[in-house]
Scaffold this motif. Structure first.
Motif, PDB file in Angstrom:
ATOM      1  N   ILE A  18      44.649  34.665  39.012  1.00 26.79           N
ATOM      2  CA  ILE A  18      44.119  35.950  39.716  1.00 26.79           C
ATOM      3  C   ILE A  18      45.440  37.093  39.387  1.00 26.79           C
ATOM      4  O   ILE A  18      46.527  36.825  39.262  1.00 26.79           O
ATOM      5  N   ASP A  19      44.781  38.195  39.641  1.00 29.75           N
ATOM      6  CA  ASP A  19      45.858  39.696  39.630  1.00 29.75           C
ATOM      7  C   ASP A  19      45.903  39.700  41.368  1.00 29.75           C
ATOM      8  O   ASP A  19      44.827  39.873  41.955  1.00 29.75           O
ATOM      9  N   PRO A  20      46.932  39.624  41.969  1.00 29.24           N
ATOM     10  CA  PRO A  20      46.913  39.657  43.415  1.00 29.24           C
ATOM     11  C   PRO A  20      46.777  41.085  43.731  1.00 29.24           C
ATOM     12  O   PRO A  20      46.598  41.052  45.117  1.00 29.24           O
ATOM     13  N   GLY A  21      46.465  42.040  43.246  1.00 29.06           N
ATOM     14  CA  GLY A  21      46.069  43.307  43.367  1.00 29.06           C
ATOM     15  C   GLY A  21      44.609  43.416  43.498  1.00 29.06           C
ATOM     16  O   GLY A  21      43.985  44.556  43.950  1.00 29.06           O
ATOM     17  N   ASP A  22      43.710  42.277  43.251  1.00 22.56           N
ATOM     18  CA  ASP A  22      42.389  42.485  43.109  1.00 22.56           C
ATOM     19  C   ASP A  22      41.665  41.505  44.449  1.00 22.56           C
ATOM     20  O   ASP A  22      40.915  40.879  44.323  1.00 22.56           O
ATOM     21  N   VAL A  23      42.349  41.987  45.654  1.00 22.77           N
ATOM     22  CA  VAL A  23      41.933  41.476  46.845  1.00 22.77           C
ATOM     23  C   VAL A  23      41.440  42.569  47.614  1.00 22.77           C
ATOM     24  O   VAL A  23      41.743  43.738  47.759  1.00 22.77           O
ATOM     25  N   THR A  24      40.114  42.396  48.073  1.00 23.97           N
ATOM     26  CA  THR A  24      39.301  43.570  48.630  1.00 23.97           C
ATOM     27  C   THR A  24      38.399  42.857  49.855  1.00 23.97           C
ATOM     28  O   THR A  24      38.415  41.771  50.041  1.00 23.97           O
ATOM     29  N   ILE A  25      38.122  43.757  50.760  1.00 21.76           N
ATOM     30  CA  ILE A  25      37.459  43.516  51.931  1.00 21.76           C
ATOM     31  C   ILE A  25      36.113  44.321  51.686  1.00 21.76           C
ATOM     32  O   ILE A  25      35.749  45.517  51.195  1.00 21.76           O
ATOM     33  N   CYS A  26      34.878  43.622  52.140  1.00 19.85           N
ATOM     34  CA  CYS A  26      33.633  44.037  51.992  1.00 19.85           C
ATOM     35  C   CYS A  26      33.068  44.029  53.421  1.00 19.85           C
ATOM     36  O   CYS A  26      32.977  43.246  54.375  1.00 19.85           O
ATOM     37  N   HIS A  27      32.543  45.157  54.019  1.00 18.24           N
ATOM     38  CA  HIS A  27      31.939  45.275  55.253  1.00 18.24           C
ATOM     39  C   HIS A  27      30.424  45.377  55.343  1.00 18.24           C
ATOM     40  O   HIS A  27      29.846  45.654  56.134  1.00 18.24           O
ATOM     41  N   CYS A  28      29.884  45.029  54.270  1.00 19.12           N
ATOM     42  CA  CYS A  28      28.231  45.210  54.291  1.00 19.12           C
ATOM     43  C   CYS A  28      27.711  44.122  54.954  1.00 19.12           C
ATOM     44  O   CYS A  28      28.311  43.156  55.366  1.00 19.12           O
ATOM     45  N   SER A  29      26.565  44.450  55.437  1.00 22.24           N
ATOM     46  CA  SER A  29      25.811  43.565  56.386  1.00 22.24           C
ATOM     47  C   SER A  29      25.357  42.059  55.824  1.00 22.24           C
ATOM     48  O   SER A  29      25.600  40.997  56.312  1.00 22.24           O
ATOM     49  N   ASP A  30      25.420  42.010  54.544  1.00 25.16           N
ATOM     50  CA  ASP A  30      25.193  40.639  53.374  1.00 25.16           C
ATOM     51  C   ASP A  30      26.499  39.880  53.999  1.00 25.16           C
ATOM     52  O   ASP A  30      26.347  38.675  54.306  1.00 25.16           O
ATOM     53  N   CYS A  31      27.459  40.457  53.713  1.00 24.05           N
ATOM     54  CA  CYS A  31      28.632  39.888  53.654  1.00 24.05           C
ATOM     55  C   CYS A  31      29.151  39.268  55.303  1.00 24.05           C
ATOM     56  O   CYS A  31      29.724  38.267  55.294  1.00 24.05           O
ATOM     57  N   GLN A  32      28.584  40.295  55.983  1.00 22.13           N
ATOM     58  CA  GLN A  32      29.082  39.699  57.768  1.00 22.13           C
ATOM     59  C   GLN A  32      28.129  38.470  57.998  1.00 22.13           C
ATOM     60  O   GLN A  32      28.625  37.607  58.602  1.00 22.13           O
ATOM     61  N   ARG A  33      26.810  38.546  57.349  1.00 16.46           N
ATOM     62  CA  ARG A  33      26.380  37.209  57.728  1.00 16.46           C
ATOM     63  C   ARG A  33      26.556  36.215  57.100  1.00 16.46           C
ATOM     64  O   ARG A  33      26.496  35.083  57.312  1.00 16.46           O
ATOM     65  N   LEU A  34      26.944  36.074  55.657  1.00 18.17           N
ATOM     66  CA  LEU A  34      27.288  34.975  54.946  1.00 18.17           C
ATOM     67  C   LEU A  34      28.560  34.464  55.193  1.00 18.17           C
ATOM     68  O   LEU A  34      28.531  33.552  55.103  1.00 18.17           O
ATOM     69  N   THR A  35      29.433  35.259  55.930  1.00 16.01           N
ATOM     70  CA  THR A  35      30.632  34.650  56.367  1.00 16.01           C
ATOM     71  C   THR A  35      30.572  34.308  58.016  1.00 16.01           C
ATOM     72  O   THR A  35      31.402  33.612  58.487  1.00 16.01           O
ATOM     73  N   GLY A  36      29.763  34.868  58.538  1.00  9.46           N
ATOM     74  CA  GLY A  36      29.419  34.798  60.081  1.00  9.46           C
ATOM     75  C   GLY A  36      30.654  35.449  60.949  1.00  9.46           C
ATOM     76  O   GLY A  36      31.022  35.007  61.819  1.00  9.46           O
ATOM     77  N   ARG A  40      34.192  40.364  55.030  1.00  7.54           N
ATOM     78  CA  ARG A  40      34.573  39.197  53.850  1.00  7.54           C
ATOM     79  C   ARG A  40      35.609  39.821  53.358  1.00  7.54           C
ATOM     80  O   ARG A  40      35.905  40.849  52.633  1.00  7.54           O
ATOM     81  N   VAL A  41      36.738  38.777  53.000  1.00  8.05           N
ATOM     82  CA  VAL A  41      38.001  39.191  52.314  1.00  8.05           C
ATOM     83  C   VAL A  41      37.798  38.256  51.043  1.00  8.05           C
ATOM     84  O   VAL A  41      37.752  36.905  50.976  1.00  8.05           O
ATOM     85  N   SER A  42      37.833  38.788  49.621  1.00  9.97           N
ATOM     86  CA  SER A  42      37.713  38.032  48.406  1.00  9.97           C
ATOM     87  C   SER A  42      39.075  38.275  47.568  1.00  9.97           C
ATOM     88  O   SER A  42      39.514  39.500  47.461  1.00  9.97           O
ATOM     89  N   VAL A  43      39.239  37.662  46.658  1.00  9.91           N
ATOM     90  CA  VAL A  43      40.156  37.908  45.460  1.00  9.91           C
ATOM     91  C   VAL A  43      39.173  37.729  43.989  1.00  9.91           C
ATOM     92  O   VAL A  43      38.738  36.653  44.172  1.00  9.91           O
ATOM     93  N   SER A  44      39.539  38.717  43.172  1.00  2.00           N
ATOM     94  CA  SER A  44      38.462  38.466  42.193  1.00  2.00           C
ATOM     95  C   SER A  44      39.242  37.501  40.874  1.00  2.00           C
ATOM     96  O   SER A  44      40.523  37.593  41.078  1.00  2.00           O
ATOM     97  N   ALA A  45      38.780  36.844  40.249  1.00  2.00           N
ATOM     98  CA  ALA A  45      38.952  36.165  38.971  1.00  2.00           C
ATOM     99  C   ALA A  45      38.266  36.305  37.699  1.00  2.00           C
ATOM    100  O   ALA A  45      36.916  36.353  38.120  1.00  2.00           O
ATOM    101  N   VAL A  46      38.674  36.337  36.853  1.00  2.00           N
ATOM    102  CA  VAL A  46      37.815  36.349  35.533  1.00  2.00           C
ATOM    103  C   VAL A  46      37.372  34.906  35.545  1.00  2.00           C
ATOM    104  O   VAL A  46      38.161  33.983  35.700  1.00  2.00           O
TER     105      VAL A  46
END
Length: 133
Positions: A18-36, A40-46
């Motif tokens: 991964i690129d350690p600069g590709d870490v993001t937070i998502c506040h959408c209501s879907d992510c709130q429900r999916l994570t409980g 949600r905090v995620s890191v992207s990978a190809v």
């Protein structure tokens, strides 16, 4: 950066570059429900740099708020969300759930999305009583 990780019970494990600069937070209501939780905090990978090393995650397809189909992968035993990916242009990226990454202390979010859905208290936790254990 090389990372590896697992679900809570260890049945599903993975490794990724991964690129350690590709870490993001998502506040959408879907992510709130999916994570409980609040976000949600995620890191992207190809996609080609992400590999399941043990286990077989279960898939759940969710239509995101933006209308795109998102495949959510989680452990069939403990239920830990592990990663997500999409279709078409979104298929080449994998969003790894930061809580499953063994090296998560070394990764820091660089951006936030869907802030209009953010819970009002989510950014102000410093005033809450703290315990170290």
């Amino acid at each position: 950066m090389h990372i590896d990780g697992a679900c809570q019970c260890g049945q599903v494990t993975y490794k990724a570059e991964i690129d350690p600069g590709d870490v993001t937070i998502c506040h959408c209501s879907d992510c709130q429900r999916l994570t409980g939780t609040a976000y949600r905090v995620s890191v992207s990978a190809v996609r080609k740099n992400f590999h399941i090393t043990t286990g077989d995650p279960k898939e759940y397809v969710k239509i995101a708020q933006n209308g795109r189909r998102r495949m959510q992968y989680f452990c069939p035993n403990c239920g830990s969300p592990i990663y997500t990916t999409g279709e078409l242009q979104d298929a080449e990226q994998v969003g790894i759930r930061l809580g499953t990454v063994n090296q998560r202390q070394d990764l820091k979010p660089r951006a936030q999305f869907w802030c209009s859905s953010e819970l009002s208290w989510a950014q102000d936790l410093r005033t809450l009583p703290r315990q170290d254990d």
